[in-house]
Design a protein around this motif. Structure first.
Motif, mmCIF file in Angstrom:
data_model
loop_
_atom_site.group_PDB
_atom_site.id
_atom_site.type_symbol
_atom_site.label_atom_id
_atom_site.label_comp_id
_atom_site.label_asym_id
_atom_site.label_seq_id
_atom_site.Cartn_x
_atom_site.Cartn_y
_atom_site.Cartn_z
ATOM 1 N N GLY A 1 0.978 -1.170 0.178
ATOM 2 C CA GLY A 1 -0.207 0.199 0.159
ATOM 3 C C GLY A 1 0.879 1.150 0.035
ATOM 4 N N PRO A 2 0.525 2.347 0.445
ATOM 5 C CA PRO A 2 -0.983 2.475 1.161
ATOM 6 C C PRO A 2 -1.983 2.706 -0.043
ATOM 7 C CG PRO A 2 0.495 4.525 1.505
ATOM 8 C CD PRO A 2 1.140 3.582 0.747
ATOM 9 N N VAL A 3 -3.362 2.649 0.335
ATOM 10 C CA VAL A 3 -4.450 2.895 -0.390
ATOM 11 C C VAL A 3 -5.474 4.016 0.165
ATOM 12 C CG1 VAL A 3 -6.610 1.838 -1.298
ATOM 13 C CG2 VAL A 3 -4.567 0.411 -1.137
ATOM 14 N N PHE A 4 -5.577 4.846 -0.574
ATOM 15 C CA PHE A 4 -6.217 6.290 -0.219
ATOM 16 C C PHE A 4 -7.822 5.749 -0.530
ATOM 17 C CE2 PHE A 4 -8.288 10.266 -0.635
ATOM 18 C CZ PHE A 4 -7.483 11.194 0.235
ATOM 19 N N VAL A 5 -8.590 5.936 0.634
ATOM 20 C CA VAL A 5 -9.759 5.796 0.422
ATOM 21 C C VAL A 5 -10.640 7.004 0.370
ATOM 22 C CG1 VAL A 5 -12.037 4.132 1.340
ATOM 23 C CG2 VAL A 5 -9.729 3.364 1.507
ATOM 24 N N GLU A 6 -11.217 7.403 -0.498
ATOM 25 C CA GLU A 6 -12.011 8.621 -0.712
ATOM 26 C C GLU A 6 -13.009 8.746 0.320
ATOM 27 O OE1 GLU A 6 -13.426 9.162 -4.696
ATOM 28 O OE2 GLU A 6 -11.466 8.971 -5.575
ATOM 29 N N GLY A 7 -13.170 10.025 0.857
ATOM 30 C CA GLY A 7 -14.125 10.180 1.834
ATOM 31 C C GLY A 7 -13.618 10.029 3.097
ATOM 32 N N ALA A 8 -12.618 9.108 3.544
ATOM 33 C CA ALA A 8 -12.283 8.695 4.738
ATOM 34 C C ALA A 8 -11.578 10.056 5.311
ATOM 35 C CB ALA A 8 -11.197 7.711 4.852
ATOM 36 N N ALA A 9 -11.984 10.433 6.870
ATOM 37 C CA ALA A 9 -11.420 11.458 7.579
ATOM 38 C C ALA A 9 -11.322 11.194 8.869
ATOM 39 C CB ALA A 9 -12.358 12.756 7.277
ATOM 40 N N PRO A 10 -10.150 11.976 9.465
ATOM 41 C CA PRO A 10 -9.991 11.767 11.014
ATOM 42 C C PRO A 10 -11.507 11.728 11.857
ATOM 43 C CG PRO A 10 -8.403 13.095 10.153
ATOM 44 C CD PRO A 10 -9.345 13.182 9.127
ATOM 45 N N GLY A 11 -11.494 10.771 12.563
ATOM 46 C CA GLY A 11 -12.708 10.266 13.280
ATOM 47 C C GLY A 11 -13.433 9.337 12.872
#
Length: 319
Positions: free
Chosen positions: A65-75
């Motif tokens: 990886g790493p793989v970036f997942v759209e929409g993921a944010a801290p929390g």
């Protein structure tokens, strides 16, 4: 729904949120990872024990990886559905000096190369003694980037996952990890064909693997602060166990005593060398907390399925 792939070469050996993602996906999409074993290719099916002393430790436990997942944010929470895990036709288990629960008692390197029967889902620890082990493959490393800046080793686990070495994360399991950076930056690796709970000598049956996971952003799990997981259905199938215990006010001392006692049992009753018994404990022995409330002592157990020991068991006729 799109299916994506990550190659063996697309890997890294630290958790660092500055590492550029190798892939961008939408929430709910599937990614297939082609992973080397935990030695990062330093150990092969033809390796001898001499390779252990030449291992480049900084290259161990790499993740893809790493793989970036759209929409993921801290929390947020990243949901990882494990869809399939396929090990290679071989694997290895080793005693690496200065590594493992009883490292002080096993200072010399040791290496076992396994032949894995993928079609039948088994491997032999000792074919003559009929010590047959079922394969239960899983990825030892699954994690997301930490929010803190800097490079963090992939060898220990963190609240964001990493080297969890949890044998229940097989195909059909779901892992939930707390997201600390945009995109989550998910990585995976450290294929295991089989492992006991605790992985006491520090290695399982380490193997290259192909693993597919579905990555989904969850906005409704604010309570996920550490790794959570759910398992597929499983049963003990009326299995019988032999258990040794350790009792002490210090949990680590009790744990070491439980493992040491199992090693003594396997040597006395089944004719293994101490290092063979230690590696077998790491592959099939499960550490359990049996007693934690009656202070000052803890009771820690090391349990091995009696079916694993097959025809070699002497104690069977005595029970």
């Amino acid at each position: 729904m799109s299916i994506h792939a990550v190659r063996q070469s697309q890997s890294h050996v630290v958790w660092d949120n500055s590492i550029e993602p190798v892939l961008h996906i939408k929430s709910g999409e599937t990614v297939t990872f082609d992973c080397l074993d935990a030695s990062n290719g330093q150990i092969t099916p033809n390796s001898t024990v001499d390779v252990i002393n030449s291992l480049v430790v900084t290259q161990l436990d790499q993740v893809n990886g790493p793989v970036f997942v759209e929409g993921a944010a801290p929390g947020d929470t990243l949901q990882i559905d494990v869809l399939s895990v396929v090990p290679a036709s071989w694997g290895w288990t080793a005693c690496i000096p200065r590594f493992g629960l009883l490292a002080d008692e096993f200072p010399e390197p040791a290496l076992k190369i396994w032949k894995l029967d993928i079609e039948n889902g088994v491997t032999y620890f000792d074919e003559e003694k009929k010590i047959k082990i079922p394969l239960k493959p899983f990825a030892g490393e699954m994690g997301v980037a930490r929010g803190k800046k800097g490079a963090f080793s992939t060898i220990p686990p963190y609240a964001t996952g990493g080297n969890l070495d949890t044998k229940h994360l097989t195909a059909g399991a779901t892992l939930y990890l707390p997201v600390e950076v945009d995109g989550a930056l998910f990585s995976i690796g450290d294929g295991h064909a089989a492992q006991g709970e605790g992985e006491v000598c520090g290695t399982a049956i380490e193997t290259p693997m192909t693993v597919s996971v579905r990555l989904t952003v969850r906005k409704d799990r604010p309570y996920t602060k550490t790794p959570h997981f759910s398992t597929p259905k499983f049963s003990l199938d009326n299995e019988e166990y032999y258990c040794t215990t350790g009792v002490d006010s210090h949990m680590r001392i009790a744990t070491r005593a439980a493992v040491r006692s199992m090693i003594d049992f396997l040597c006395a009753e089944h004719g293994f060398s101490r290092v063979e018994a230690y590696m077998l404990c790491s592959v099939v022995g499960d550490l359990r907390l049996h007693e934690v409330v009656d202070m000052p002592n803890y009771v820690v157990g090391m349990m091995i399925p009696r079916s694993i020991l097959g025809a070699s068991t002497k104690i069977k006729s005595r029970l």
